[in-house]
Design an enzyme around this catalytic site. Structure first.
Site, PDB file in Angstrom:
ATOM      1  N   LYS A   1     -32.443-101.019   9.674  1.00 47.03           N
ATOM      2  CA  LYS A   1     -33.401 -99.962   9.350  1.00 47.03           C
ATOM      3  C   LYS A   1     -32.907 -99.005   8.277  1.00 47.03           C
ATOM      4  O   LYS A   1     -33.705 -98.349   7.599  1.00 47.03           O
ATOM      5  CB  LYS A   1     -33.745 -99.183  10.618  1.00 47.03           C
ATOM      6  CG  LYS A   1     -34.578 -99.977  11.620  1.00 47.03           C
ATOM      7  CD  LYS A   1     -36.038-100.071  11.188  1.00 47.03           C
ATOM      8  CE  LYS A   1     -36.915-100.585  12.332  1.00 47.03           C
ATOM      9  NZ  LYS A   1     -38.343-100.645  11.921  1.00 47.03           N
TER      10      LYS A   1
ATOM     11  N   SER B   1     -30.752-108.329  14.057  1.00 46.37           N
ATOM     12  CA  SER B   1     -31.210-107.162  13.304  1.00 46.37           C
ATOM     13  C   SER B   1     -30.569-105.840  13.703  1.00 46.37           C
ATOM     14  O   SER B   1     -30.624-104.881  12.934  1.00 46.37           O
ATOM     15  CB  SER B   1     -32.729-107.047  13.396  1.00 46.37           C
ATOM     16  OG  SER B   1     -33.150-107.061  14.745  1.00 46.37           O
TER      17      SER B   1
END
Lengths: 337, 337
Positions: A63, A320
């Site tokens: 992110k 991720s």
């Protein structure tokens, strides 16, 4: 007003050139995370499995890429007015860290049941945290009101072209790193919440590795992207779903992300929480990598033999993020969660 | 005979040029592991702490470097006769993996109480595993007898110039990666068993970063290197010691490694098992990295505020391996080990 400017982006899209520009902004700032491989695991699976290790990214998840790409494009007046984000935790930390690096005040709207580590880290990055009730409150409304009152820019978690382009740098890196290893992925599997990571990565790979099949992977009770792709239109979640994948609970693919996913031929897959636990343990054993539940869904899909039958010899999984509370991770390793 | 040739190395030493040659052999073969950093941890500690992340190395520890550097130098006849190693586990896996990549048969003598994951992985790499009793048997004698009977080369765990030079590539990488970040380490902390990693890394840094202070870090009951460096001569362990650091239980600094450590001005430090557990949890939270007990001693030393008072503003810790059984790791994260 920045708020209205950001709202306009719903009609926009992203190009591979935007991802190239994001890569230039992130060069020397974001970690070019390792692609990891375990010959012993490959031997057990009968294929070549590669892991893009984003838990090693700044703030412990991908992110940071999108957040930095967005905030670094603000002008001086916008930087002074600050940024607002709403997030279950990883986007929160990414925005908070990028904002601090760029000297921009950040306010983050987070669900009160987000993992403690994500809330604590967001505060440690110097952001103001506003908690909301996931069942009762509307985070977009809360974030929008705060942004409007301050003239602050909203950095949306996925439906923002700047964010999508930043996440897409993972696709560029996968293609470059695979080329350095002399391989072309047959399949790339990507964890999917609202679709920012998946659409950005798929867009980069559509240019850099057009023969790679791309799959968006979700928890089985939160398979809105899979169902939407199968029907060709945006569908919301069925009610009552549960999952340990706190990062992937978004209710519907994005207005910007979904058309991208659809036009790029991305397909959907879903995995059980049990498979996610197994994938987290596999990442621990074979890659020495801490992967959070939502970050492990793509690996979980690749570890399923039935899935693998159609995925070819060389499979890349994006892991991720790695922001998971120690107690939950311990329970999962011990087989009791 | 290879066996006698290897035995001769006890009178030899290692030069920085040997490490350069090892780096050329390992280029594109070993992982150039990340240097990881957590701004939030730095903020809490009041210094800049960098982690050299060798759990991400092939086979999950730095040992692959030295093993590959050694075995890749064998000629065709030596490769056919094979290699023998004795190891508690990480050197075993490093030798087994390097041998397989080079098509060389490997026999590994391992203690029967080594972590299950290390024994299983060594076998999965195709090596023959011979188990011995750590209390009763002499592993050097067992390994020597097997090597003599087959004409096989012994790849010693630390007292082998080829192995020391391979491990020393970590020092080259630390210097290069720090230079890329525009920094010079004030202090480099290195986990120390027999001293192969520490002496090789210190040797590389003595040329590349001569102003960095180097510390060898051990478990407090296995502080033979610290005591030997303080006295200026090789001392053995005091009896009855216990530690969770299975990788660092060697009884005495090496004949080759100790003179190197001494001449390079390396100093010794020791840490408790409790500090090691804390460091493993810190690595989990801040770096998303699985570090085994023995791999975490350098980080444990840096997390001790008293130690840090003399270490300057920029501290590099080598985290040397991540091969830890899931049940032990879960217990440590849960605070019960």
């Amino acid at each position: 007003m920045n708020f209205s400017r950001t709202a306009d982006t719903a009609g926009q899209t992203v190009t591979p050139g935007d991802i190239d520009a994001a890569a230039r902004r992130l060069a020397g700032i974001a970690v070019r995370t390792h692609i990891l491989e375990s010959p012993l695991l490959n031997q057990a699976l009968g294929c070549r499995l590669l892991i893009k290790a984003e838990p090693l990214q700044r703030t412990g998840s991908f992110k940071f890429r999108g957040a930095y790409n967005a905030i670094s494009q603000l002008d001086a007046a916008q930087r002074q007015a600050g940024v607002v984000a709403y997030s279950s935790g990883n986007h929160a930390q990414g925005v908070a860290a990028a904002a601090r690096m760029l000297g921009v005040p950040a306010t983050i709207v987070m669900p009160s049941d987000a993992p403690a580590i994500k809330i604590a880290n967001t505060r440690a990055w110097g952001a103001e945290v506003v908690l909301y009730d996931r069942e009762r409150d509307n985070r977009e409304a809360i974030g929008g009101a705060i942004a409007a009152s301050r003239g602050a820019d909203i950095v949306k978690p996925f439906d923002d072209p700047r964010v999508i382009a930043g996440q897409g740098t993972i696709g560029l890196e996968i293609a470059q790193q695979c080329a350095e290893m002399g391989i072309t992925p047959d399949t790339v599997l990507i964890p999917s919440g609202g679709g920012g990571l998946t659409s950005g990565t798929a867009l980069a790979l559509s240019r850099e590795s057009p023969r790679s099949a791309i799959w968006a992977v979700e928890p089985e009770d939160f398979d809105d992207t899979r169902r939407s792709l199968a029907e060709g239109r945006r569908l919301g979640l069925r009610p009552g779903g549960k999952s340990i994948c706190d990062a992937l609970l978004s209710p519907m693919p994005g207005e910007i992300t979904f058309p991208l996913l659809k036009s790029l031929g991305v397909r959907g897959l879903a995995v059980s929480d049990a498979a996610v636990r197994g994938a987290m343990t596999t990442a621990f054993i074979h890659f020495k990598l801490v992967v959070e539940p939502g970050g492990a869904v793509a690996l979980a899909a690749a570890l399923d033999e039935t899935n693998r039958q159609t995925m070819g010899q060389t499979i890349v999984c994006v892991c991720s993020g790695g922001n998971v509370d120690p107690a939950l991770f311990a329970d999962i390793l011990a087989g009791s969660a």
